[in-house]
Scaffold this motif. Structure first.
Motif, PDB file in Angstrom:
ATOM      1  N   ASP A  69      30.530  16.397  32.109  1.00  9.54           N
ATOM      2  CA  ASP A  69      31.732  17.103  31.681  1.00  9.54           C
ATOM      3  C   ASP A  69      32.663  16.324  32.003  1.00  9.54           C
ATOM      4  O   ASP A  69      33.255  16.421  33.051  1.00  9.54           O
ATOM      5  CB  ASP A  69      31.652  18.674  32.385  1.00  9.54           C
ATOM      6  CG  ASP A  69      32.737  19.408  31.897  1.00  9.54           C
ATOM      7  OD1 ASP A  69      33.329  18.870  30.950  1.00  9.54           O
ATOM      8  OD2 ASP A  69      33.132  20.461  32.493  1.00  9.54           O
ATOM      9  N   ASN A 121      35.954  18.062  33.600  1.00  9.31           N
ATOM     10  CA  ASN A 121      35.862  18.481  34.944  1.00  9.31           C
ATOM     11  C   ASN A 121      36.049  17.173  35.726  1.00  9.31           C
ATOM     12  O   ASN A 121      36.538  17.054  36.657  1.00  9.31           O
ATOM     13  CB  ASN A 121      34.238  19.218  35.203  1.00  9.31           C
ATOM     14  CG  ASN A 121      34.542  19.559  36.799  1.00  9.31           C
ATOM     15  OD1 ASN A 121      35.397  19.899  37.180  1.00  9.31           O
ATOM     16  ND2 ASN A 121      33.391  19.240  37.425  1.00  9.31           N
ATOM     17  N   ASP A 161      39.739  16.187  35.714  1.00  8.71           N
ATOM     18  CA  ASP A 161      40.343  17.260  36.656  1.00  8.71           C
ATOM     19  C   ASP A 161      40.339  16.764  37.997  1.00  8.71           C
ATOM     20  O   ASP A 161      41.219  16.712  38.830  1.00  8.71           O
ATOM     21  CB  ASP A 161      39.883  18.728  36.339  1.00  8.71           C
ATOM     22  CG  ASP A 161      40.830  19.705  37.068  1.00  8.71           C
ATOM     23  OD1 ASP A 161      41.978  19.566  37.212  1.00  8.71           O
ATOM     24  OD2 ASP A 161      40.093  20.348  37.836  1.00  8.71           O
TER      25      ASP A 161
END
Length: 83
Positions: free
Chosen positions: A2, A5, A8
């Protein structure tokens, strides 16, 4: 993986190192952390997100982008050996 993610997480690492007064030390710290603690698949996916910045929807911070570009060679996992 992902990529949202991963970006982040990388941005949170960048936030920590961004407070350092020495920019070069901060960039090296970001790259070193990612190299030491992220598995090769995660690093490949993060570098792929660097190449396609609008695909994930999450914006990569400037310091993370700079660290990845500057230290890309050392962050790129070695190709798996063929058996």
């Amino acid at each position: 993986m992902d990529s949202q993610n991963l970006i982040d997480m990388a941005n949170r690492i960048g936030d920590f190192f961004d407070s350092m007064p020495d920019r070069e030390e901060a960039l090296a710290g970001i790259a070193d952390h990612i190299r030491r603690f992220w598995e090769p698949r995660m690093r490949r996916a993060l570098l792929a997100a660097l190449d396609e910045p609008d695909a994930s929807g999450v914006e990569m911070s400037g310091i993370v982008r700079e660290a990845l570009v500057k230290h890309r060679d050392s962050l790129t996992p070695a190709a798996a050996a063929a058996v």
